[in-house]
Design a protein around this motif. Structure first.
Motif, mmCIF file in Angstrom:
data_model
loop_
_atom_site.group_PDB
_atom_site.id
_atom_site.type_symbol
_atom_site.label_atom_id
_atom_site.label_comp_id
_atom_site.label_asym_id
_atom_site.label_seq_id
_atom_site.Cartn_x
_atom_site.Cartn_y
_atom_site.Cartn_z
ATOM 1 N N LEU A 414 0.843 -1.189 0.000
ATOM 2 C CA LEU A 414 0.000 0.000 0.000
ATOM 3 C C LEU A 414 0.882 1.244 0.000
ATOM 4 O O LEU A 414 1.841 1.337 0.776
ATOM 5 N N THR A 415 0.544 2.179 -0.867
ATOM 6 C CA THR A 415 1.232 3.469 -0.914
ATOM 7 C C THR A 415 0.280 4.536 -0.384
ATOM 8 O O THR A 415 -0.904 4.548 -0.739
ATOM 9 N N TRP A 416 0.813 5.434 0.431
ATOM 10 C CA TRP A 416 -0.011 6.445 1.093
ATOM 11 C C TRP A 416 0.350 7.845 0.613
ATOM 12 O O TRP A 416 1.476 8.125 0.216
ATOM 13 N N CYS A 417 -0.637 8.738 0.691
ATOM 14 C CA CYS A 417 -0.397 10.170 0.520
ATOM 15 C C CYS A 417 -1.059 10.906 1.683
ATOM 16 O O CYS A 417 -1.839 10.311 2.444
ATOM 17 N N GLN A 418 -0.738 12.161 1.836
ATOM 18 C CA GLN A 418 -1.246 12.955 2.957
ATOM 19 C C GLN A 418 -2.113 14.087 2.428
ATOM 20 O O GLN A 418 -1.626 14.971 1.714
ATOM 21 N N LEU A 419 -3.370 14.087 2.779
ATOM 22 C CA LEU A 419 -4.332 15.090 2.334
ATOM 23 C C LEU A 419 -4.614 16.054 3.481
ATOM 24 O O LEU A 419 -5.689 16.044 4.090
ATOM 25 N N PHE A 420 -3.625 16.887 3.793
ATOM 26 C CA PHE A 420 -3.754 17.849 4.881
ATOM 27 C C PHE A 420 -3.851 19.281 4.343
ATOM 28 O O PHE A 420 -4.828 19.972 4.566
ATOM 29 N N SER A 421 -2.821 19.729 3.634
ATOM 30 C CA SER A 421 -2.735 21.131 3.216
ATOM 31 C C SER A 421 -3.831 21.482 2.222
ATOM 32 O O SER A 421 -4.251 20.662 1.409
ATOM 33 N N GLU A 422 -4.266 22.740 2.309
ATOM 34 C CA GLU A 422 -5.271 23.268 1.385
ATOM 35 C C GLU A 422 -4.813 24.602 0.838
ATOM 36 O O GLU A 422 -3.940 25.255 1.436
ATOM 37 N N PRO A 423 -5.386 25.047 -0.281
ATOM 38 C CA PRO A 423 -4.946 26.322 -0.868
ATOM 39 C C PRO A 423 -5.044 27.494 0.095
ATOM 40 O O PRO A 423 -4.222 28.398 0.070
ATOM 41 N N GLY A 424 -6.022 27.470 0.980
ATOM 42 C CA GLY A 424 -6.192 28.602 1.888
ATOM 43 C C GLY A 424 -5.673 28.385 3.277
ATOM 44 O O GLY A 424 -5.774 29.272 4.124
ATOM 45 N N SER A 425 -5.100 27.205 3.561
ATOM 46 C CA SER A 425 -4.670 26.927 4.936
ATOM 47 C C SER A 425 -3.173 26.761 5.069
ATOM 48 O O SER A 425 -2.560 27.331 5.959
ATOM 49 N N GLY A 426 -2.530 25.984 4.184
ATOM 50 C CA GLY A 426 -1.086 25.782 4.301
ATOM 51 C C GLY A 426 -0.724 25.201 5.648
ATOM 52 O O GLY A 426 -1.235 24.169 6.067
ATOM 53 N N SER A 427 0.149 25.906 6.389
ATOM 54 C CA SER A 427 0.566 25.433 7.696
ATOM 55 C C SER A 427 -0.546 25.553 8.735
ATOM 56 O O SER A 427 -0.503 24.894 9.769
#
Length: 676
Positions: A414-427
């Motif tokens: 299984l390969t994972w990605c991280q769906l955290f950052s958004e265009p308006g949120s960043g850090s």
């Protein structure tokens, strides 16, 4: 944090700081102002009674029987309190002669006699009369030799210089610590414009940068002293040169920044800050040119010298090493395609994880496993994003989630990605807008994510989405496991400054996520996003430098560079070495049963600077060929094309995972305790 890491050294430093403060050393310094003949008799007598300058002299000769590192810990503690009276010269002299005494030491032919004005015995390289003269450092009495330069034995000259810089670096670390503490303490209470000045981002960042420098100075000073106790002059000389490049400029910069934070009060003669700046300036002048040391670092690196820190496991490895060696050799004997599953089965891929996926290994066992795998030539595969996702599932997920995801992720299925950052949120993850609406049997996710690595080929993603808009931002977020092949997911590649597309935008349009793919409870997402396993990964730093620094050394070896370029290369080697030392100190704390100190928190900040600056230097060293360069590529046959790719790519390092500016805010608030 102090130079000392062991409980005994920390206790020594604490007790000596209290003892030193009881002598009212700053008052003694101020009382002796303008009196060249002042020898700080009371302070010297107290120091002699305590044996401060003879800690590393054998007990049989009247000393403390300690190590050079013990001596460095003591000098650092005393320098933090600005103890006057020639402790530095006496400590150097005691190590050179093997007996206690009040020594003045001439380190460089034709140079100043360190603490010669407060000495009973002079260790000179030049013949002549020793004359005390006033100096910038009001807490010291240095001297000049009037006479004809003599010729000293080369071996003794080298040892003298190495000892002198080693112990002077310890004093520089003490000065640096006092200045950092003074600035931070003031920033916590001084008010301007209706609030504490430490709440202003400019002040917070300045203090965080002081912390970065202080940790670098401490690590380099510690390593020089530790290397002095090993039987390897080449390694000691390399560590000393790294310290000379790092510690003295660093101490001066932190002392100047301290005055800046203090403002007008720091510029007054009545405040003690200028006394520490004077000590830092004098130490830097005494040891000599940092550029010369940087050139020596480059010369050593070109011949293959790298800093190798040997860790004494004190016999704690004896019970686990035979089994670790046998397992590592067995895995090494397998075909390459079979090694990963064997690592997983043995718990050796992630030994710090709990069984059955790891060994729940203590720090000593982790170190031994690392050593034995390296010895056998076995390379662990990189878990990439799975290394972040799976620990959260282990710590907070259900048994069914662990059964479904952990082992397949370890095996690379299984390969994972991280769906955290958004265009308006960043850090600022708390402000994310991706929403999750409760539906029958699960949740419907809608929103946009960005800067998502490997999304185009990921099987699963860890995703933060807002499930409750009516509670405070941090409390309305939930942690989801998203099947990246679900209906409603669109992945669009983002072309980066390198010309390649490693990141992606991910659009979620009413993506269904079943209830069994929620980790913990709805609303727990913020807490989970910050989770780590209690048993952190412990590893020893490699002797190899980072990619671009090694490349810079390669260019220095192959090209006829000038002295300026050699200095630049040496400074980058020194910085990369210090970054590795920060990791070593964190590991040693773990071996001693302690959590990470401040060095682990600033390691990313310094590491980013190292990688960005060194990759830029590599390109600059190759001249104007850049102007006619065609296509870039990480794996290009053209070395310059690969080097430029690396330079451009490293620009992301000060953005990804929290920008440098945000991390400095975090360091200022969580480590230094500055107000929000």
């Amino acid at each position: 944090m102090s130079i000392g890491i062991t409980d005994e050294q920390v206790e020594l430093a604490d007790s000596l700081r209290k003892w030193a403060a009881s002598l009212s050393p700053v008052e003694a310094v101020r009382a002796a102002e303008g009196d060249v003949a002042a020898d700080f008799a009371a302070v010297r007598a107290a120091a002699d009674e305590m044996g401060i300058a003879a800690i590393a002299v054998p007990e049989s000769a009247g000393g403390g029987g300690g190590t050079v590192l013990d001596q460095a810990v003591a000098l650092e503690a005393c320098a933090r309190e600005l103890v006057p009276g020639g402790l530095l010269g006496s400590a150097i002299g005691a190590l050179l002669t093997g007996r206690p005494g009040r020594y003045g030491v001439q380190v460089h032919p034709g140079g100043v006699v360190w603490d010669g004005g407060a000495a009973d015995e002079q260790l000179l390289l030049d013949a002549g009369e020793v004359t005390p003269e006033p100096g910038v450092d009001l807490s010291a009495r240095h001297a000049r030799v009037a006479g004809v330069a003599g010729v000293a034995a080369g071996g003794e000259d080298l040892r003298r210089r190495l000892l002198a810089v080693t112990l002077a670096a310890a004093e520089a670390a003490g000065v640096t610590r006092w200045c950092l503490e003074a600035a931070v303490d003031y920033a916590k209470v001084r008010e301007q414009f209706g609030q504490k000045i430490g709440a202003f981002q400019a002040i917070k960042h300045l203090c965080a940068q002081m912390l970065e420098t202080a940790e670098a100075v401490t690590a380099a000073a510690w390593d020089a002293a530790a290397a002095a106790d090993a039987d390897d002059v080449e390694q000691w000389a390399f560590a000393v040169d790294v310290a000379q490049v790092t510690c003295f400029d660093g101490a001066v910069e932190v002392a100047k920044s301290c005055i800046q934070v203090l403002g007008g009060i720091g510029f007054t003669y009545e405040h003690d800050a200028h006394l520490y700046l004077r000590r830092a300036l004098t130490l830097r002048a005494l040891v000599g040119s940092a550029d010369a040391a940087a050139e020596r670092v480059t010369a050593a690196a070109v011949t293959g010298v790298r800093r190798r820190v040997e860790v004494d496991l004190e016999g704690r490895d004896e019970a686990v090493r035979p089994g670790a060696r046998a397992t590592a050799e067995r895995i090494a004997g397998l075909a390459a395609a079979e090694q990963r599953s064997a690592l997983v089965d043995a718990g050796y891929l992630t030994p710090h994880w709990p069984a059955p996926y790891g060994l729940g290994a203590d720090p000593t066992t982790q170190i031994v496993i690392d050593q034995e795998l390296a010895r056998a030539g076995v390379v662990r595969p990189d878990l990439v994003i799975a290394g972040w996702a799976v620990p959260t599932i282990l710590a907070h997920g259900t048994d069914a989630q662990r059964e479904r995801f952990v082992r397949p992720s370890l095996l690379g299925e299984l390969t994972w990605c991280q769906l955290f950052s958004e265009p308006g949120s960043g850090s600022d993850l708390a402000s994310l807008r991706t929403r999750a609406v409760k539906v029958d049997g699960g949740w419907s996710l809608t929103g946009q994510k960005v800067w998502t690595s490997v999304a185009e080929r990921a099987d699963w993603g860890i995703c933060l989405a807002r499930t409750d808009a009516d509670v405070p931002q941090h409390k309305g977020i939930t942690y989801f496991l998203v099947d990246m092949r679900s209906a409603g997911i669109e992945v669009r590649p983002l072309r980066e400054i390198t010309g390649e597309a490693l990141f992606n935008e991910v659009f979620l349009d009413e993506v269904f996520v079943p209830d069994e793919c929620v980790v913990a409870e709805p609303g727990d997402g913020w807490r989970l996003a910050r989770t780590t396993l209690a048993n952190e990964r412990v590893a020893m730093a490699s002797a190899r430098l980072t990619k671009s620094v090694e490349r810079a050394v390669e260019i220095a070896a192959a090209r006829d560079l000038g002295p300026v370029e050699h200095v630049e290369v040496g400074r980058q080697v020194a910085l990369a070495t210090v970054c590795a030392l920060l990791g070593v100190r964190t590991t040693l704390r773990a071996l001693g049963g302690h959590g990470p100190g401040a060095e682990s928190s600033v390691a990313k900040l310094l590491g980013v600077r190292s990688r960005q600056d060194s990759s830029e230097l590599v390109v600059r060293l190759q001249g104007d060929d850049l102007a006619l360069l065609g296509a870039l590529g990480k794996e290009s046959d053209d070395p310059l094309a690969a080097d430029v790719w690396e330079q451009l790519n490293t620009r992301c390092l000060s953005i990804a995972g929290g920008t440098t500016q945000i991390l400095r805010n975090v360091a200022g608030e969580r480590i230094l305790g500055l107000p929000r």
